[in-house]
Write a protein that holds these residues in place. Structure first.
Motif, PDB file in Angstrom:
ATOM      1  N   TYR A  35      -1.849   7.576  -7.275  1.00  0.00           N
ATOM      2  CA  TYR A  35      -2.069   8.360  -6.051  1.00  0.00           C
ATOM      3  C   TYR A  35      -2.522   7.470  -4.900  1.00  0.00           C
ATOM      4  CZ  TYR A  35      -1.497  12.121  -9.328  1.00  0.00           C
ATOM      5  OH  TYR A  35      -0.957  12.949 -10.289  1.00  0.00           O
ATOM      6  N   LEU A  36      -3.261   6.422  -5.225  1.00  0.00           N
ATOM      7  CA  LEU A  36      -3.639   5.450  -4.203  1.00  0.00           C
ATOM      8  C   LEU A  36      -2.413   4.656  -3.751  1.00  0.00           C
ATOM      9  CD1 LEU A  36      -5.458   3.703  -2.457  1.00  0.00           C
ATOM     10  CD2 LEU A  36      -6.163   2.464  -4.527  1.00  0.00           C
ATOM     11  N   ILE A  37      -1.575   4.231  -4.698  1.00  0.00           N
ATOM     12  CA  ILE A  37      -0.378   3.461  -4.347  1.00  0.00           C
ATOM     13  C   ILE A  37       0.566   4.295  -3.479  1.00  0.00           C
ATOM     14  CG2 ILE A  37       1.716   2.397  -5.285  1.00  0.00           C
ATOM     15  CD1 ILE A  37       0.009   1.378  -7.617  1.00  0.00           C
ATOM     16  N   ASN A  38       0.770   5.547  -3.857  1.00  0.00           N
ATOM     17  CA  ASN A  38       1.627   6.422  -3.042  1.00  0.00           C
ATOM     18  C   ASN A  38       1.084   6.573  -1.630  1.00  0.00           C
ATOM     19  OD1 ASN A  38       3.568   6.950  -4.993  1.00  0.00           O
ATOM     20  ND2 ASN A  38       2.496   8.738  -5.801  1.00  0.00           N
ATOM     21  N   ALA A  39      -0.234   6.759  -1.531  1.00  0.00           N
ATOM     22  CA  ALA A  39      -0.861   6.900  -0.211  1.00  0.00           C
ATOM     23  C   ALA A  39      -0.719   5.610   0.586  1.00  0.00           C
ATOM     24  CB  ALA A  39      -2.334   7.270  -0.377  1.00  0.00           C
ATOM     25  N   PHE A  40      -0.949   4.491  -0.069  1.00  0.00           N
ATOM     26  CA  PHE A  40      -0.862   3.197   0.615  1.00  0.00           C
ATOM     27  C   PHE A  40       0.551   2.929   1.109  1.00  0.00           C
ATOM     28  CE2 PHE A  40      -0.109  -1.386   0.622  1.00  0.00           C
ATOM     29  CZ  PHE A  40      -1.132  -1.815   1.471  1.00  0.00           C
ATOM     30  N   ASN A  41       1.544   3.291   0.309  1.00  0.00           N
ATOM     31  CA  ASN A  41       2.937   3.088   0.727  1.00  0.00           C
ATOM     32  C   ASN A  41       3.257   3.835   2.018  1.00  0.00           C
ATOM     33  OD1 ASN A  41       3.627   1.362  -1.359  1.00  0.00           O
ATOM     34  ND2 ASN A  41       4.362   2.994  -2.709  1.00  0.00           N
ATOM     35  N   ASP A  42       2.592   4.967   2.225  1.00  0.00           N
ATOM     36  CA  ASP A  42       2.845   5.774   3.430  1.00  0.00           C
ATOM     37  C   ASP A  42       1.891   5.441   4.574  1.00  0.00           C
ATOM     38  OD1 ASP A  42       4.923   7.111   2.209  1.00  0.00           O
ATOM     39  OD2 ASP A  42       3.671   8.762   1.503  1.00  0.00           O
ATOM     40  N   LEU A  43       0.945   4.554   4.329  1.00  0.00           N
ATOM     41  CA  LEU A  43      -0.014   4.173   5.375  1.00  0.00           C
ATOM     42  C   LEU A  43       0.703   3.403   6.484  1.00  0.00           C
ATOM     43  CD1 LEU A  43      -3.037   3.900   6.293  1.00  0.00           C
ATOM     44  CD2 LEU A  43      -3.060   1.720   5.036  1.00  0.00           C
ATOM     45  N   LYS A  44       0.474   3.812   7.704  1.00  0.00           N
ATOM     46  CA  LYS A  44       1.106   3.146   8.848  1.00  0.00           C
ATOM     47  C   LYS A  44       0.132   2.124   9.428  1.00  0.00           C
ATOM     48  CE  LYS A  44       4.167   6.982  10.069  1.00  0.00           C
ATOM     49  NZ  LYS A  44       3.975   7.654   8.779  1.00  0.00           N
TER      50      LYS A  44
END
Length: 389
Positions: free
Chosen positions: A227-236
């Motif tokens: 869930y952290l990796i998914n969030a980080f991938n979408d971090l602008k």
């Protein structure tokens, strides 16, 4: 007042035993921690410690040599029974029997017959509560779910029911027992102490152009890293980095994810290398699905890092939501992303939260405070029983 305490490993248990010893109330400490470990030697505890570590030593060997899982789980279960039986000769002569969950069912019953106060120590949420959460996650990811060894699960639940009190480290753990129908009066919450990094001349030069998110823990389903990796991938952010520190479990929960070059796996770090990882970060994130009270949260706060952690990490016992960081629901990458993006975009907020974390670190309890709280709690329980006679 005399206390018998038993636990299968070292962890914080040696610290508790030393605290009880210094308060002059430790009658016996029955330890399953292998006598062959160089970390087992503790001169102060020598007169009080009794070893019940044969099967626990075999269990550790099973893990080391990667023997079949069914064998290691069976031996782990039997190792706790070994500790339980070793306690029986001492509990009739004590006032309080404090035991790690799984390690005291028989001695608990015997102690109660002799008028001894019994307290089971639960370091994680209720076993049925945590299994429901983890089973759901494994099935959602299409992974094979392995429930707890059934006999041990049954034993743990019986201990919850039979003991006079249940000792636990966090509000999250406490709430899990309340949800499972336990009376609040039976639940004793004493948060763990936290170790701070030792002061040193070691200097760290941070790259302030980079927004770095840090995770420290095992790479496993339980830790919710996906869930952290998914969030980080979408971090602008034009210059972002996710640093992951910790060992890799068999089921990582991230095997199906695409991992970009700005996600860095550092493996297990210790000493100055671990301290550097904290001081080079801007934000610490712990997306765990279940754990009792994560000590890494204290390390992050002591390093002046704002925290983004789930409700199921014990974070509410360390930070105030919106002050030193944010507390988010489990399994919610969008919630993690929202808080991470907020800190990445708002330098003023990030700075104020770093300052709040540093200030908060001064108030984090050390282990001396925790053991004092433990002694005071046991003393209160003992006196209340004595006065009620």
């Amino acid at each position: 007042m005399k206390v018998v305490y038993t636990a299968p490993n070292k962890s914080h248990h040696y610290i508790y035993a030393l605290g009880l010893l210094k308060a002059n109330i430790l009658y016996r400490f029955v330890s399953g921690f292998s006598r062959f470990s160089p970390r087992a030697k503790q001169a102060e505890l020598a007169p009080k410690i009794r070893r019940a570590d044969i099967l626990q030593t075999i269990y550790i060997a099973c893990l080391k040599f990667k023997l079949p899982d069914f064998l290691s789980r069976k031996i782990a279960y039997l190792a706790k029974i070994e500790q339980d039986l070793a306690c029986k000769k001492y509990v009739k002569d004590c006032d309080i029997f404090l035991f790690y969950n799984g390690s005291g069912l028989s001695s608990c019953a015997y102690a109660k017959k002799n008028g001894v106060i019994t307290i089971v120590e639960a370091v994680n949420s209720h076993i049925s509560f945590q299994e429901d959460i983890l089973k759901t996650e494994y099935e959602k990811l299409g992974l094979v779910w392995k429930p707890s060894y059934q006999k041990e699960k049954e034993r743990r639940i019986k201990e919850y029911q039979e003991a006079d009190f249940i000792l636990m480290p966090s509000e999250f753990v406490r709430s899990s027992f309340i949800q499972m129908g336990f009376a609040k009066e039976k639940l004793l919450k004493i948060p763990y102490g936290f170790n701070k990094f030792q002061a040193s001349n070691h200097q760290v030069v941070k790259d302030n152009t980079k927004f770095t998110v840090l995770f420290v823990g095992s790479i496993s389903v339980r830790k919710g890293l996906r869930y952290l990796i998914n969030a980080f991938n979408d971090l602008k952010h034009p210059n972002k980095q996710l640093v992951i520190v910790g060992p890799t479990n068999h089921d990582t929960g991230i095997a199906d994810l695409s991992l970009s070059s700005d996600i860095v796996f550092r493996g297990v770090l210790k000493g100055n290398d671990l301290e550097d990882a904290y001081h080079n970060a801007d934000v610490f994130c712990l997306p765990s699905i279940e754990e009792g009270l994560a000590l890494v949260l204290g390390e992050a706060i002591a390093s002046g890092l704002p925290i983004i952690a789930t409700t199921n990490t014990g974070a509410s016992d360390i930070i105030s939501d919106g002050c030193e960081g944010f507390i988010v629901p489990i399994c919610d990458d969008k919630a993690i992303l929202s808080k991470m993006q907020l800190l990445a975009d708002n330098e003023e907020l990030l700075t104020s939260m770093k300052q709040a974390a540093k200030f908060k670190s001064k108030d984090l309890p050390g282990w001396d405070v925790t053991t004092s709280n433990l002694v005071n709690t046991l003393t209160t329980i003992f006196n209340e029983k004595k006065n009620s006679r």
